[in-house]
Design an enzyme around this catalytic site. Structure first.
Site, mmCIF file in Angstrom:
data_model
loop_
_atom_site.group_PDB
_atom_site.id
_atom_site.type_symbol
_atom_site.label_atom_id
_atom_site.label_comp_id
_atom_site.label_asym_id
_atom_site.label_seq_id
_atom_site.Cartn_x
_atom_site.Cartn_y
_atom_site.Cartn_z
ATOM 1 N N HIS A 183 5.289 25.160 -20.870
ATOM 2 C CA HIS A 183 3.862 25.286 -21.204
ATOM 3 C C HIS A 183 3.297 23.906 -21.546
ATOM 4 O O HIS A 183 2.287 23.481 -20.996
ATOM 5 C CB HIS A 183 3.682 26.242 -22.398
ATOM 6 N N GLU A 184 3.985 23.227 -22.466
ATOM 7 C CA GLU A 184 3.484 21.929 -22.921
ATOM 8 C C GLU A 184 3.475 20.914 -21.786
ATOM 9 O O GLU A 184 2.520 20.158 -21.623
ATOM 10 C CB GLU A 184 4.320 21.427 -24.096
ATOM 11 N N HIS A 187 0.574 21.106 -19.435
ATOM 12 C CA HIS A 187 -0.666 20.416 -19.853
ATOM 13 C C HIS A 187 -0.723 19.026 -19.216
ATOM 14 O O HIS A 187 -1.802 18.539 -18.874
ATOM 15 C CB HIS A 187 -0.744 20.300 -21.376
ATOM 16 N N TYR A 198 -10.724 20.841 -21.764
ATOM 17 C CA TYR A 198 -10.107 21.696 -22.786
ATOM 18 C C TYR A 198 -11.132 22.268 -23.756
ATOM 19 O O TYR A 198 -11.079 22.036 -24.970
ATOM 20 C CB TYR A 198 -9.038 20.886 -23.518
ATOM 21 N N GLU A 207 -5.372 26.497 -20.818
ATOM 22 C CA GLU A 207 -4.317 27.163 -21.594
ATOM 23 C C GLU A 207 -3.557 28.167 -20.728
ATOM 24 O O GLU A 207 -2.333 28.271 -20.790
ATOM 25 C CB GLU A 207 -4.940 27.901 -22.787
ATOM 26 N N ASP A 280 -11.121 26.654 -32.388
ATOM 27 C CA ASP A 280 -10.071 26.547 -31.377
ATOM 28 C C ASP A 280 -10.713 26.214 -30.024
ATOM 29 O O ASP A 280 -10.449 26.850 -29.009
ATOM 30 C CB ASP A 280 -9.247 27.852 -31.326
ATOM 31 N N HIS A 285 -7.194 29.536 -26.893
ATOM 32 C CA HIS A 285 -5.930 30.279 -26.961
ATOM 33 C C HIS A 285 -6.150 31.793 -27.022
ATOM 34 O O HIS A 285 -5.196 32.555 -26.969
ATOM 35 C CB HIS A 285 -5.103 29.870 -28.187
HETATM 36 ZN ZN LIG Z 1 -1.299 24.923 -24.650
#
Ligand SMILES: [Zn+2]
Length: 362
Positions: A183-184, A187, A198, A207, A280, A285
């Site tokens: 996931h990271e 990005h 974002y 996301e 957020d 998210h």
């Molecule tokens: Zn993320």
């Protein structure tokens, strides 16, 4: 006081796996050291992470690191550091590419997991999409483990991966789940395509890309077909005793966890539950549950292996130069259908269209 981020700042902001609303709930409902770790991490997410990543010298880091001069396409280049429970990056060298796994201490677990899952993610992008690392230019992959004390988070800072050990009460160590690592790193892929700002819907798509490709890296690693996959983001990341399966559910957004200390999973599965104007970065998210669920429905309808069907189309869409940086769900959905028509055929494109209609985007 929270301020709304300037439209151009979020792209340079490190993206962490634990959303602020989860840390807020823990800060208010947990006790002792768990609460303190969550508070400190929330502060970090809101302040340090809101700034462009800096080097120790204070200069703003380049978006992506330099490619090693002797790079051979298809050959991963990993370096894992041990931050030794401090907040200074990258820390002490723990394992270089090609070195045998260090053994003999439980603290090596995180080093070896980071090494293996960075490798699995590189492998996935190379073997499935012929993408040479995150930037498609052979970017060397760097990670630091044991970041700070009981740090309950993991993030990509534009240059490297950073993993905390978790607080030992709510969260396990963050190298534990392969899809969290992927996931990271994804990005970094989205960032290098200069895609999906974002914030708000484009941010929720950003996301969602990380969840979707994270799930595919895991399924590819396990050679799982869509009907065998768990479709949980971060399975195994929640400590035993916590009422939850993971951080998010792509099959049933909103059902991943429901626990007095963590709160209840707030993700909607369809546009009826779309949440606007909240912190957020505009609910990135939270609303990511909608495109996540569309991907899940499309992959299930197409059957077989996600990375050979829906995943292919999602990848083409992410890399399509006509995908605008501020794309909303509708624009993204239309592009997936276009790509599906030429890559998979009209019938399969129809199944993808149905998935987007089920989540009420189309
Ligand atoms: Zn993320």
């Amino acid at each position: 006081m929270t301020t709304h981020p300037a439209p151009d700042s979020p792209a340079r902001r490190p993206q962490s796996i634990i959303p602020p609303y989860m840390l807020e709930h823990i800060s208010e409902h947990a006790d002792g050291p768990v609460r303190d770790s969550a508070k400190k991490t929330l502060e970090h997410v809101r302040t340090a992470m809101a700034m462009p990543a800096k080097t120790e010298e204070g200069a703003i880091r380049p978006l992506l690191a330099v490619v090693p001069p002797a790079h051979v396409p298809g050959v991963v280049q990993r370096t894992i550091y041990d931050a030794r429970h401090l907040g200074t990056l990258p820390g002490k060298l723990a394992r270089r590419e090609g070195q045998a796994a260090p053994t003999g201490s439980s603290s090596y677990k995180a080093t070896n997991e980071a090494y293996d899952y960075l490798g699995a993610t590189y492998d996935f992008y190379w073997k499935v999409f012929q993408r040479d690392s995150l930037d498609n230019k052979g970017l060397a992959l760097t990670a630091s483990v044991h970041y700070e004390e009981n740090y309950p988070n993991a993030y990509w800072d534009g240059k490297q991966m950073v993993f905390g050990d978790g607080d030992g009460k709510l969260f396990n160590r963050f190298t534990y789940a392969i899809d969290i690592v992927a996931h990271e790193l994804t990005h970094g892929v989205t960032e290098s395509q200069n895609a999906l700002l974002y914030i708000e819907q484009s941010g929720a798509l950003n996301e969602s890309m990380s969840d979707v490709f994270g799930a595919m890296v895991k399924q590819y690693h396990l050679q799982q077909s869509v009907d065998k996959a768990d479709w949980i983001v971060g399975a195994g990341l929640l400590y035993k005793g916590i009422n939850g399966k993971g951080l998010r559910s792509m099959a049933a957004p909103g059902t991943a966890y429901d626990d007095p200390q963590l709160g209840k999973d707030p993700q909607p599965a369809t546009m009826a539950g779309f949440v606007s104007a909240r912190p957020d970065n505009g609910g990135v998210h939270v609303n990511s549950g909608i495109p996540n669920h569309a991907f899940y429905l499309a992959a299930l309808a197409l059957g077989g292996r996600s990375w050979e069907t829906a995943g292919k189309v999602w990848y083409q869409t992410l890399c399509d130069p006509s995908l605008s940086r501020t794309a909303n769900f509708d624009e993204f959905a239309q592009l997936t259908i276009q790509h599906a028509k030429s890559t998979l055929g009209a019938n399969q494109a129809g199944l993808i269209e149905t998935a987007w209609k089920t989540v009420e985007v189309l």
